[in-house]
Design a protein around this motif. Structure first.
Motif, PDB file in Angstrom:
ATOM      1  N   ASP B 102       0.849  -1.192   0.000  1.00 37.46           N
ATOM      2  CA  ASP B 102       0.000   0.000   0.000  1.00 37.46           C
ATOM      3  C   ASP B 102       0.886   1.244   0.000  1.00 37.46           C
ATOM      4  OD1 ASP B 102      -2.959   0.908   1.781  1.00 37.46           O
ATOM      5  OD2 ASP B 102      -1.443   2.270   1.008  1.00 37.46           O
ATOM      6  N   TYR B 103       0.760   2.030  -1.054  1.00 37.56           N
ATOM      7  CA  TYR B 103       1.535   3.279  -1.119  1.00 37.56           C
ATOM      8  C   TYR B 103       0.578   4.453  -0.961  1.00 37.56           C
ATOM      9  CZ  TYR B 103       5.324   6.392  -2.212  1.00 37.56           C
ATOM     10  OH  TYR B 103       6.298   7.372  -2.118  1.00 37.56           O
ATOM     11  N   HIS B 104       0.807   5.216   0.103  1.00 32.97           N
ATOM     12  CA  HIS B 104      -0.093   6.309   0.473  1.00 32.97           C
ATOM     13  C   HIS B 104       0.513   7.624  -0.033  1.00 32.97           C
ATOM     14  CE1 HIS B 104      -3.474   7.469   3.071  1.00 32.97           C
ATOM     15  NE2 HIS B 104      -2.787   8.553   3.330  1.00 32.97           N
ATOM     16  N   PHE B 105       0.170   8.005  -1.271  1.00 36.63           N
ATOM     17  CA  PHE B 105       0.738   9.237  -1.845  1.00 36.63           C
ATOM     18  C   PHE B 105       0.285  10.461  -1.049  1.00 36.63           C
ATOM     19  CE2 PHE B 105       0.482   6.405  -5.519  1.00 36.63           C
ATOM     20  CZ  PHE B 105       1.750   6.538  -6.061  1.00 36.63           C
ATOM     21  N   ARG B 106      -1.000  10.586  -0.969  1.00 37.18           N
ATOM     22  CA  ARG B 106      -1.647  11.695  -0.271  1.00 37.18           C
ATOM     23  C   ARG B 106      -2.850  11.128   0.469  1.00 37.18           C
ATOM     24  NH1 ARG B 106       2.256  13.655  -2.016  1.00 37.18           N
ATOM     25  NH2 ARG B 106       2.596  15.516  -3.287  1.00 37.18           N
ATOM     26  N   ASP B 107      -3.463  11.936   1.350  1.00 39.54           N
ATOM     27  CA  ASP B 107      -4.668  11.437   2.001  1.00 39.54           C
ATOM     28  C   ASP B 107      -5.787  11.207   0.992  1.00 39.54           C
ATOM     29  OD1 ASP B 107      -3.653  11.283   4.546  1.00 39.54           O
ATOM     30  OD2 ASP B 107      -4.085  13.378   4.995  1.00 39.54           O
ATOM     31  N   TRP B 108      -5.763  11.935  -0.117  1.00 39.90           N
ATOM     32  CA  TRP B 108      -6.827  11.772  -1.115  1.00 39.90           C
ATOM     33  C   TRP B 108      -6.477  10.750  -2.183  1.00 39.90           C
ATOM     34  CZ3 TRP B 108      -5.139  13.143  -5.976  1.00 39.90           C
ATOM     35  CH2 TRP B 108      -4.051  14.016  -6.046  1.00 39.90           C
ATOM     36  N   LEU B 109      -5.264  10.185  -2.117  1.00 41.45           N
ATOM     37  CA  LEU B 109      -4.897   9.190  -3.127  1.00 41.45           C
ATOM     38  C   LEU B 109      -3.892   8.180  -2.572  1.00 41.45           C
ATOM     39  CD1 LEU B 109      -5.160   8.229  -6.080  1.00 41.45           C
ATOM     40  CD2 LEU B 109      -3.162   9.636  -6.609  1.00 41.45           C
ATOM     41  N   GLY B 110      -4.310   6.943  -2.552  1.00 39.71           N
ATOM     42  CA  GLY B 110      -3.422   5.844  -2.195  1.00 39.71           C
ATOM     43  C   GLY B 110      -3.559   4.737  -3.214  1.00 39.71           C
ATOM     44  N   LEU B 111      -2.520   3.949  -3.361  1.00 40.25           N
ATOM     45  CA  LEU B 111      -2.536   2.844  -4.326  1.00 40.25           C
ATOM     46  C   LEU B 111      -2.278   1.538  -3.577  1.00 40.25           C
ATOM     47  CD1 LEU B 111      -2.373   1.640  -7.268  1.00 40.25           C
ATOM     48  CD2 LEU B 111       0.082   2.112  -7.153  1.00 40.25           C
ATOM     49  N   THR B 112      -3.132   0.564  -3.795  1.00 43.08           N
ATOM     50  CA  THR B 112      -2.921  -0.753  -3.203  1.00 43.08           C
ATOM     51  C   THR B 112      -2.810  -1.779  -4.318  1.00 43.08           C
ATOM     52  OG1 THR B 112      -4.338  -0.089  -1.357  1.00 43.08           O
ATOM     53  CG2 THR B 112      -3.814  -2.420  -1.522  1.00 43.08           C
ATOM     54  N   VAL B 113      -1.799  -2.629  -4.243  1.00 40.30           N
ATOM     55  CA  VAL B 113      -1.702  -3.740  -5.200  1.00 40.30           C
ATOM     56  C   VAL B 113      -1.606  -5.037  -4.410  1.00 40.30           C
ATOM     57  CG1 VAL B 113      -0.630  -2.394  -7.046  1.00 40.30           C
ATOM     58  CG2 VAL B 113       0.818  -3.537  -5.380  1.00 40.30           C
ATOM     59  N   GLY B 114      -2.068  -6.114  -5.038  1.00 39.24           N
ATOM     60  CA  GLY B 114      -2.015  -7.413  -4.378  1.00 39.24           C
ATOM     61  C   GLY B 114      -3.401  -8.010  -4.256  1.00 39.24           C
ATOM     62  N   ASN B 115      -3.599  -8.713  -3.175  1.00 34.73           N
ATOM     63  CA  ASN B 115      -4.881  -9.357  -2.901  1.00 34.73           C
ATOM     64  C   ASN B 115      -5.597  -8.534  -1.822  1.00 34.73           C
ATOM     65  OD1 ASN B 115      -6.742 -11.353  -3.274  1.00 34.73           O
ATOM     66  ND2 ASN B 115      -5.786 -12.795  -1.852  1.00 34.73           N
ATOM     67  N   MET B 116      -6.565  -7.717  -2.249  1.00 33.52           N
ATOM     68  CA  MET B 116      -7.184  -6.752  -1.317  1.00 33.52           C
ATOM     69  C   MET B 116      -8.534  -7.251  -0.837  1.00 33.52           C
ATOM     70  SD  MET B 116      -6.767  -3.621  -3.950  1.00 33.52           S
ATOM     71  CE  MET B 116      -7.118  -4.729  -5.301  1.00 33.52           C
ATOM     72  N   LYS B 117      -8.965  -6.774   0.309  1.00 34.56           N
ATOM     73  CA  LYS B 117     -10.332  -7.056   0.747  1.00 34.56           C
ATOM     74  C   LYS B 117     -11.290  -6.339  -0.202  1.00 34.56           C
ATOM     75  CE  LYS B 117     -11.406  -9.268   3.742  1.00 34.56           C
ATOM     76  NZ  LYS B 117     -11.590 -10.762   3.703  1.00 34.56           N
TER      77      LYS B 117
END
Lengths: 151, 462
Positions: B102-117
């Motif tokens: 999980d890469y949290h760029f900003r509070d309004w934008l984060g990117l998650t890769v993998g197996n997510m809920k």
């Protein structure tokens, strides 16, 4: 199988409801409102916060200060100050707040805030952790840490 | 190999339970470790609810352990292993529940890769977590047990964020795209098998494999400035293909008649299979497209939590078995089923479900909750008459499920929770044919309309 053939389970459920509900009413639910103040590490570049901002911070929706510094949360585990802070600024009960963070942690969405048994431990953590924010009893800790005006 | 993984998983969980003391996450070199174990018991007066509940079953448990670490200020890694059992679903195989970067760029934008809920409604992401909710069983109108694996987690990528709306509160969003591994022995496959409309003709299917083409999910939540009120909307969609073994049950009078009256059908019949008087036919394929929308609201006021949700899911299903359907076209046409190029398209239909729940915490150790949940597998056939007329079911109450639930939750201490729950059920929708086989005596009813379900569950978490 008919309902009457398993009365034990039904009885347990009903007994639980009646006894516990009764028990719940006789346990005092209210606590005297304590005066709490929001405190932060000296490096935090903010002099005042809105109540909504405090709520967003303690629910992990706002994670950085205006200078890009990471916000580190410090909370108390229990007590009147803990209850009063959550009620006044976060809009949750201690149980709801705990559940909220469990949900975040167990679904991979976040890291639970640091939780301290005593205000002294929390004060020490906030004093020594850049970007940290927490809350303390107002009377005992006034003028010892950077505190905020809550708008 | 699977049993070795199971033993390692349970050993790790047990060790963590022992070492973690009272309710604290175990931390080792910056890695947070948390876990939970739930064991439940289900008993129904009639009908088997995803397990042999009529006889009472303790095949109802969940256990999970997760590891997470903040690699940097913005990057977080985490993984959770989960094992669960509900009758023949799960069987305590250890699965990767979620594993994310999980890469949290900003509070309004984060990117998650993998197996997510998987995001769906208010509570889908936490449905494995008994300790964060009041109820043992989620309202089946919106959180159908048969769909649980299908919308548990998604492999792919997702964007998320929180947007401040000034005096209007704030907005949280999630967008996810990817795929899902669906096993042929899980609820979704069995639910799919129940959509096959030719069982009455002695044509049976057994879903062998499901290949998901794509899955997406999106959710938006408006945290309003009215204290405690959250409004939300979510959607998800699926496209998948399934391969199914097709069998002819020659004990069925209609099947026997088809064999006699349709030249060429005999040539399609393969060897006797292991089930007895059932013969292999050419395999069938299912093509499924489904889209779901959910509207949600939650209101918290002090110790009271009120929630209500409404879900509508639209299905487009087609069955392909060119040799079989082409040969049987006269019979199928006579029964109102159109065959085109060896394919049968089921008319698009939509299921709807809604519930309202109320929970109140009377004391730190006691909570009481109730909900009323209604589900219709076909919104245009709420009385179930049409499905009986079409031969999909013999009983009209397969067309609905109305559930009144009452739950007590006892927080014994910070680690232990005990719950007791009773359900008064009206209808038999969502129950799976695989769990409720047709009785040998045709005079007996396969499903009961009015029935009760009791659940008890104990959870430990740290």
């Amino acid at each position: 199988m008919k309902l009457r053939s398993i009365p034990l389970i039904a009885r347990i459920v009903l007994a639980g409801i009646v006894l516990s509900a009764f028990g719940g009413f006789i346990v005092p639910a209210g606590h005297a409102a304590s005066e709490v103040m929001v405190v932060a590490h000296g490096s935090v570049p903010v002099e005042s916060l809105s109540r909504d901002a405090v709520q967003e911070i303690f629910l992990g929706r706002k994670t950085r200060w205006s200078d890009g510094q990471k916000i580190t949360l410090a909370t108390l585990k229990e007590g009147e100050e803990h209850e009063a802070f959550l009620r006044m600024y976060v809009g949750k009960t201690p149980h709801q707040f705990k559940n909220y963070w469990k949900s975040q942690v167990f679904t991979g969405r976040g890291k639970a805030p640091e939780a301290f048994t005593s205000p002294d431990e929390l004060a020490e953590f906030v004093t020594n952790t850049p970007g940290a924010i927490g809350y303390l009893p107002q009377r005992a800790y006034q003028n010892q840490l950077k505190s905020f005006m809550i708008e | 190999m699977k049993s070795a993984v199971k033993i390692m998983f349970l050993s790790a969980l047990f060790a963590m339970c022992c070492f973690s003391g009272n309710a604290r996450a175990y931390e080792y070199q910056g890695v947070d470790i948390r876990g939970f174990i739930s064991q439940g018991y289900l008993q129904s007066t009639d009908n088997n609810f995803f397990a042999e509940t009529e006889d009472g079953t303790s095949q109802f448990n969940e256990a999970g352990i997760n590891f997470s670490a903040e690699v940097s200020d913005r990057l977080r890694l985490g993984v959770q292993f989960l094992s669960r059992d509900l009758g023949t679903i799960g069987n305590n195989e250890v699965i990767l529940d979620w594993a994310i970067a999980d890469y949290h760029f900003r509070d309004w934008l984060g990117l998650t890769v993998g197996n997510m809920k998987f995001v769906h409604g208010l509570y889908n992401e936490t449905r494995d977590l008994d300790m964060v909710r009041t109820f043992i069983l989620m309202p089946q109108s919106v959180y159908i047990e048969a769909w649980r694996e299908a919308i548990s987690s998604i492999q792919g990528a997702g964007l998320y964020g929180d947007l401040g709306l000034s005096d209007m509160g704030s907005l949280s969003y999630d967008l996810q795209y990817g795929t899902v591994n669906l096993d042929s022995d899980k609820g979704a496959a069995r639910l799919l098998g129940d959509q096959w409309p030719f069982e009455g003709m002695g044509l049976l299917v057994d879903v062998d494999q499901i290949n998901v083409d794509y899955t997406y999910a999106g959710s938006i939540r408006w945290i309003t400035n009215l204290e405690g009120l959250i409004l939300g909307g979510s959607t998800w969609g699926y496209q998948f293909e399934a391969d199914a073994t097709t069998l002819l049950d020659t004990t069925n009078p209609m099947a026997a008649a088809m064999l006699q009256n349709n030249p060429g059908f005999v040539d399609l019949v393969g060897p006797l299979n292991a089930y007895g008087a059932r013969f292999m036919l050419s395999p069938s394929e299912f093509g499924v497209e489904t889209v779901s929308y959910t509207a949600s609201m939650e209101f918290m006021w002090r110790n009271l939590v009120f929630a209500a949700e409404y879900m509508r899911t639209t299905y487009n299903i087609e069955f392909r078995n060119s040799p079989l359907f082409t040969t049987l076209e006269p019979v199928l046409s006579a029964n109102g089923v159109a065959v085109q190029d060896g394919t049968i398209e089921v008319d698009q239909f939509s299921s709807v479900g809604y519930y309202a729940s109320l929970a109140y915490r009377f004391a730190p150790w006691f909570e009481l909750g109730t909900y009323y949940s209604v589900y219709y597998p076909n919104e245009d056939d709420k009385d179930g008459k049409e499905r009986v007329a079409k031969g999909l079911d013999d009983q009209d109450h397969r067309g609905w499920l109305k559930d009144i639930a009452l739950t007590t939750r006892f927080d014994v201490n910070e680690n232990w929770i005990v719950k007791l729950e009773a359900h008064k059920m009206d209808g038999s929708a969502i129950l799976l044919g695989a769990d409720n086989p047709a009785p040998e005596d045709p005079a007996e009813d396969r499903y009961e309309e009015d029935w009760y379900l009791f659940a008890a569950k104990m959870t430990f978490h740290f």
